[in-house]
Scaffold this motif. Structure first.
Motif, PDB file in Angstrom:
ATOM      1  N   SER A  74       0.411  -2.343  11.881  1.00 48.38           N
ATOM      2  CA  SER A  74      -0.625  -3.057  11.131  1.00 48.38           C
ATOM      3  C   SER A  74      -1.222  -2.126  10.085  1.00 48.38           C
ATOM      4  N   GLY A  75      -1.883  -2.705   9.109  1.00 47.09           N
ATOM      5  CA  GLY A  75      -2.528  -1.898   8.068  1.00 47.09           C
ATOM      6  C   GLY A  75      -1.567  -1.255   7.094  1.00 47.09           C
ATOM      7  N   GLU A  77       0.007  -0.562   3.623  1.00 48.43           N
ATOM      8  CA  GLU A  77      -0.486  -0.635   2.244  1.00 48.43           C
ATOM      9  C   GLU A  77       0.668  -0.395   1.275  1.00 48.43           C
ATOM     10  N   ALA A  90      -0.829  -4.553  -2.330  1.00 44.26           N
ATOM     11  CA  ALA A  90      -0.688  -5.410  -1.158  1.00 44.26           C
ATOM     12  C   ALA A  90      -1.094  -4.663   0.097  1.00 44.26           C
ATOM     13  N   VAL A  91      -1.555  -5.414   1.092  1.00 41.76           N
ATOM     14  CA  VAL A  91      -1.899  -4.837   2.390  1.00 41.76           C
ATOM     15  C   VAL A  91      -1.665  -5.911   3.456  1.00 41.76           C
ATOM     16  N   GLY A  92      -1.173  -5.480   4.624  1.00 43.23           N
ATOM     17  CA  GLY A  92      -0.908  -6.453   5.675  1.00 43.23           C
ATOM     18  C   GLY A  92      -0.233  -5.834   6.880  1.00 43.23           C
ATOM     19  N   ASP A  93       0.336  -6.701   7.730  1.00 47.50           N
ATOM     20  CA  ASP A  93       0.924  -6.280   8.997  1.00 47.50           C
ATOM     21  C   ASP A  93       2.372  -6.734   9.100  1.00 47.50           C
ATOM     22  N   VAL A 102       6.665  -9.470   0.905  1.00 44.02           N
ATOM     23  CA  VAL A 102       5.518  -9.770   0.069  1.00 44.02           C
ATOM     24  C   VAL A 102       5.944  -9.755  -1.395  1.00 44.02           C
ATOM     25  N   VAL A 148      -4.767  -7.095  -5.163  1.00 44.27           N
ATOM     26  CA  VAL A 148      -4.251  -6.726  -3.844  1.00 44.27           C
ATOM     27  C   VAL A 148      -3.961  -7.998  -3.052  1.00 44.27           C
ATOM     28  N   VAL A 149      -2.686  -8.191  -2.708  1.00 43.37           N
ATOM     29  CA  VAL A 149      -2.250  -9.369  -1.955  1.00 43.37           C
ATOM     30  C   VAL A 149      -2.282  -9.061  -0.471  1.00 43.37           C
ATOM     31  N   ASP A 150      -2.801  -9.996   0.313  1.00 47.70           N
ATOM     32  CA  ASP A 150      -2.782  -9.858   1.774  1.00 47.70           C
ATOM     33  C   ASP A 150      -1.547 -10.566   2.324  1.00 47.70           C
ATOM     34  N   ALA A 152       0.265 -11.614   5.952  1.00 51.90           N
ATOM     35  CA  ALA A 152       0.046 -11.718   7.395  1.00 51.90           C
ATOM     36  C   ALA A 152       1.386 -11.854   8.100  1.00 51.90           C
TER      37      ALA A 152
END
Length: 207
Positions: A74-75, A77, A90-93, A102, A148-150, A152
């Motif tokens: 997770s986390g 970047e 972008a940031v996500g898991d 992404v 910054v795109v999330d 999931a």
């Protein structure tokens, strides 16, 4: 007696040559791949990640609720890097398969020229970038500020190790077989040696 000793030598050589190393599959580290080529501000850039796990259980079964790579990272970047310029995009898991995908928008903050993509995070440091091609920014009159795109994870479950098929050994069992075979072989060797000594003494006994 000469032929008996030759036979013993061959047996000893065979036992020494038995493989004793542990058999196990290696774990790949976090890896990314992405589009390459020339991009203008506002263009979409696709990035995929693989093997984003927090552990490696290649020598035995993982704990309950974890797969061979532990739990998904997770986390994560995603950064665009150009010289001293670092732009988070972008940031996500990772999902249950330790993967992610992404699509980010190329910002107009870049200067014309080459740039690179970096995936980083506190759980793994820096991911390996498997892409060989070059990324370049060609600019444009479009103003596209960095966003910054999330991303999931999907609902895919963490993969669990499957049961070995018929005729297929688990790695741990295979690793334990070699020492057992060495012990059995040593016992056979001692028995043969004892029988040879007895036979030699009988042959030397006067008639």
């Amino acid at each position: 007696m000469k032929h008996f000793l030759v036979g013993l030598t061959l047996i000893v050589g065979y036992l020494v040559a038995l493989p004793t190393q542990h058999v196990g599959a290696g774990c790949a580290g976090p890896t990314i791949v992405h589009d390459t080529g020339a991009f203008a501000a506002g263009d979409q850039l696709d990035i995929e990640g693989f093997a984003f796990g927090t552990n490696c259980y290649d020598t035995g079964p993982p704990p309950e609720g974890e797969g061979v790579l532990g739990v998904p990272v997770s986390g994560i970047e995603i950064l665009l890097v150009q010289g001293d310029l670092v732009i988070p995009v972008a940031v996500g898991d990772a999902d249950g398969n330790y993967e992610f995908m992404v699509s980010v928008t190329v910002p107009s903050d870049l200067e014309p020229g080459e740039f690179s993509i970096l995936a980083t995070g506190p759980q793994f440091g820096e991911a390996w970038n498997q892409t060989q091609g070059v990324l370049s920014f060609v600019g444009s009159g479009v103003v596209s500020p960095a966003v910054v795109v999330d991303f999931a994870p999907s609902n895919a479950p963490v993969p669990q190790p499957s049961e070995p098929s018929i005729g297929e050994e688990e790695p741990q069992e295979a690793a334990l077989d070699a020492p057992f075979l060495l012990l059995v072989g040593a016992g056979v060797l001692v028995a043969l040696l004892g029988a040879g000594v007895v036979a030699w003494r009988l042959n030397r006994r006067p008639v």
